[in-house]
Structures are given as structure tokens and as C-alpha cells.
Design a protein around this motif. Structure first.
Motif, mmCIF file in Angstrom:
data_model
loop_
_atom_site.group_PDB
_atom_site.id
_atom_site.type_symbol
_atom_site.label_atom_id
_atom_site.label_comp_id
_atom_site.label_asym_id
_atom_site.label_seq_id
_atom_site.Cartn_x
_atom_site.Cartn_y
_atom_site.Cartn_z
ATOM 1 N N LEU A 55 18.852 -13.505 -38.804
ATOM 2 C CA LEU A 55 18.550 -12.564 -37.724
ATOM 3 C C LEU A 55 19.824 -11.951 -37.162
ATOM 4 O O LEU A 55 19.868 -10.752 -36.837
ATOM 5 N N ALA A 56 20.873 -12.769 -37.046
ATOM 6 C CA ALA A 56 22.127 -12.274 -36.478
ATOM 7 C C ALA A 56 22.807 -11.281 -37.411
ATOM 8 O O ALA A 56 23.374 -10.281 -36.970
ATOM 9 N N ARG A 57 22.738 -11.549 -38.711
ATOM 10 C CA ARG A 57 23.442 -10.702 -39.666
ATOM 11 C C ARG A 57 22.618 -9.512 -40.138
ATOM 12 O O ARG A 57 23.150 -8.453 -40.447
ATOM 13 N N GLY A 58 21.313 -9.677 -40.221
ATOM 14 C CA GLY A 58 20.466 -8.592 -40.721
ATOM 15 C C GLY A 58 20.688 -8.384 -42.210
ATOM 16 O O GLY A 58 21.020 -9.313 -42.946
ATOM 17 N N GLY A 59 20.502 -7.146 -42.658
ATOM 18 C CA GLY A 59 20.736 -6.844 -44.071
ATOM 19 C C GLY A 59 19.634 -7.348 -44.985
ATOM 20 O O GLY A 59 19.914 -7.803 -46.098
ATOM 21 N N TRP A 60 18.376 -7.267 -44.530
ATOM 22 C CA TRP A 60 17.253 -7.757 -45.334
ATOM 23 C C TRP A 60 16.972 -6.814 -46.501
ATOM 24 O O TRP A 60 16.874 -5.602 -46.332
ATOM 25 N N VAL A 61 16.862 -7.381 -47.694
ATOM 26 C CA VAL A 61 16.508 -6.621 -48.888
ATOM 27 C C VAL A 61 15.074 -6.978 -49.263
ATOM 28 O O VAL A 61 14.756 -8.159 -49.453
ATOM 29 N N ARG A 62 14.227 -5.978 -49.363
ATOM 30 C CA ARG A 62 12.821 -6.250 -49.640
ATOM 31 C C ARG A 62 12.637 -6.730 -51.080
ATOM 32 O O ARG A 62 12.921 -6.002 -52.032
ATOM 33 N N PRO A 177 20.671 -10.916 -51.419
ATOM 34 C CA PRO A 177 21.788 -11.642 -50.805
ATOM 35 C C PRO A 177 21.546 -13.147 -50.831
ATOM 36 O O PRO A 177 20.405 -13.604 -50.705
ATOM 37 N N GLY A 178 22.636 -13.905 -50.982
ATOM 38 C CA GLY A 178 22.501 -15.358 -51.045
ATOM 39 C C GLY A 178 21.887 -15.952 -49.797
ATOM 40 O O GLY A 178 21.090 -16.893 -49.874
ATOM 41 N N LEU A 179 22.241 -15.429 -48.627
ATOM 42 C CA LEU A 179 21.680 -15.936 -47.373
ATOM 43 C C LEU A 179 20.179 -15.730 -47.335
ATOM 44 O O LEU A 179 19.417 -16.652 -47.012
#
Length: 304
Positions: A55-62, A177-179
Motif C-alpha cells: 500500500l505504501a509503495r503502490g505500483g500494482w500490476v494487474r 514486481p517481486g513485492l
């Protein structure tokens, strides 16, 4: 492709972190939590930590539909089945025997990755993996207590599901992303382990503060942090080479059992640890025969 010096250091650190974290002796908590409750406890903690960071970093890839299927298989195989199997095996087997059976997985990954992931079969990787497995066998023989049962063997062998998980994880890291991948996998494992919510609540109520802190530690360090570091390293090096470094985990676990459980490693275990170190070192050697092959092809290429 050769990585810059800074990136190489980051990859080395990402390899070292899970090795040290995964050496935690689960049997230290075996008296307070059953396998299902311990699995849910550590995964729930990890899901909260990873979810907060996401949530803090964002950058969600669908994810695509295919990636969701791979993520489901990854989360269930590694975070649910593997954890249940390993925790149960630690109840049924001594640490040495469990380590011996579980460490069949790196050989499986090295062989399958060579074929399905196109990583090939570097000579020193194969030789080193076999030598390191021999070291694990010596540790297993030295630390075996005779606490062997058919159930325990099956549970420990089931833990090779982590080999399946690594082979699923590698293609996912090409786009996700790994996260995000780690968070989704942990969340899926958490949902799958919810049937043990009742026992977990009851056992937390009866556990000491130190035992509860142990579960939190398992969730934060060997799960959230270690798997994040693992994903970072896996995205930047071949799966076969990375997973052979896990042969160092039984060495570290044997060393950790000394101060934590008062188990002094016998001489044969120390020899096995040395053999593991030699085996892992061999996997790092370059395969000169393979490295020389591209040169003639490049010079012989026709000029147009």
C-alpha cells in the motif's frame, strides 16, 4: 548479462538474507503450536507486513488470467502446503532427517529449470549440487535420532512442493514486481490456512510471550523479508544456481540448534557442513566449456 557492481552486491545480500532467516529452528515452537496454527500465524503476520508495504509503495500490476492461475498455484504450494508439511515434519522427524528429505528439492529445480526454463545443465552446478546434497546426507545421518515414521517421511517429502513453487515463481517475475507477487502468494496461503484459526486463537492464549514473539518473528523475518529478498535474487539469476545456495540452510540450522536447543552437533555433522560449503562453492564456478561456445559462432557469422 553482467550486472553492475552495486547490483551484484544487492543480489548477494538478497541471497544471504533468506539463508540466514530460514535457518530458524521451528522445533523451538513445536510444543506451543500445532502445524496448522503455526502456518496461519506466521502467514497472517507476513500478509499484514507485506500488505502495508504494498500500500505504501503502490505500483500494482494487474495480473493476467494465466498469471492468476500461476499465483494461486505458487501461493498454495509454497506458503500453504510447504509450510504445513515442514511444520508437521518438524513434529514427526528429527531436524537432520527432515533436512535430508526436504533438500531433494534443489536437485529437482536444477534439473527441471535446465529443461523447462532453458537454463541448461552447467557442469559445475550439477557437480556442486550433488556434493552439497552429500553434505546434507552426512548432517542427516549424524543428527538422526531414530524419530522416523511413514507419516513424517511423507510430510517431509511433500515439502518438495517448494521446488514446484520456485519453478512457478520464475516466469511470474518476468512481469510482476517481486513485492506484489510475494504479497499475493502469502495472502493466498493465509486464506488457505484459515481452517486453523480456532486452534491458533486457543494456542496463542496458552502460549508464553516468548513463543508468541517467535511466531511474529517467523512472519516478519523468515516469511516477509526473506521471501522478498528471494524474489529479488530470483529475478536476477538462474533458478538452478539460486536454489543450490539453500544447501547452506541445514548447516546454519544445525549451528543455530546449538545455542537455541542445546544440541551440540556431532563431528560427522560438522564434516557434512564442510562438504555442503564445498558443494555450494563448486556451483559458483564458471563452466568454461559453455562460456567458450558463443565466441566461434560470433566470429563466423556472415557479414552483410
Amino acid at each position: 548479462m553482467t550486472l553492475p557492481a552495486r547490483d551484484r552486491l544487492l543480489v548477494i545480500g538478497a541471497v544471504v538474507v533468506p539463508l540466514l532467516a530460514w535457518a530458524f529452528v521451528i522445533r523451538a515452537l513445536a510444543g506451543a503450536f500445532d502445524p496448522g496454527a503455526l502456518t496461519l500465524g506466521r502467514l497472517a503476520v507476513a500478509a499484514v507486513v507485506l500488505g502495508g508495504v504494498q500500500l505504501a509503495r503502490g505500483g500494482w500490476v494487474r495480473p493476467t488470467r494465466r498469471e492468476w492461475l500461476l499465483l494461486a498455484a505458487f501461493g498454495l504450494s509454497w506458503f500453504l502446503i510447504y509450510n504445513l508439511a515442514l511444520n508437521a515434519a518438524e513434529h514427526e522427524l528429527d531436524a537432520g532427517t527432515a533436512a535430508l528429505l526436504v533438500n531433494v528439492a534443489p536437485l529437482i529445480v536444477a534439473l527441471v529449470a535446465g529443461t523447462l526454463l532453458g537454463e541448461g545443465f552447467p557442469r559445475w552446478l550439477m557437480v556442486g549440487a550433488l556434493v552439497a546434497f552429500g553434505g546434507v546426507a552426512l548432517i542427516g545421518a549424524a543428527t538422526a535420532t531414530g524419530a522416523l515414521s511413514v507419516t513424517g517421511v511423507l510430510l517431509a517429502l511433500a515439502a518438495v512442493t517448494y521446488a514446484i513453487a520456485v519453478l512457478l515463481q520464475k516466469p511470474l517475475l518476468r512481469r510482476l514486481p517481486g513485492l506484489q507477487m510475494t504479497f499475493i502468494g502469502v495472502a493466498i496461503g493465509t486464506v488457505g490456512s484459515l481452517p486453523w484459526a480456532g486452534p491458533l486463537v486457543a494456542q496463542v492464549g496458552a502460549a508464553s510471550a516468548a513463543e508468541i514473539a517467535g511466531v511474529v518473528y517467523l512472519g516478519v523475518v523468515p516469511t516477509a523479508i526473506a521471501f522478498l529478498a528471494w524474489a529479488y535474487a530470483l529475478g536476477r539469476m538462474p533458478a538452478g544456481r539460486l536454489i543450490t545456495t539453500t544447501y547452506l540452510v541445514p548447516v546454519l540450522a544445525t549451528a543455530a540448534a546449538w545455542p537455541l536447543l542445546g544440541e551440540v552437533p556431532p563431528p560427522l555433522a560438522l564434516i557434512g557442513g564442510l562438504v555442503c560449503l564445498v558443494g555450494v562453492a563448486l556451483t559458483r564456478l564458471p563452466d568454461r566449456a559453455l562460456s567458450r561456445r558463443p565466441a566461434p559462432a560470433a566470429t563466423a557469422a556472415p557479414r552483410r
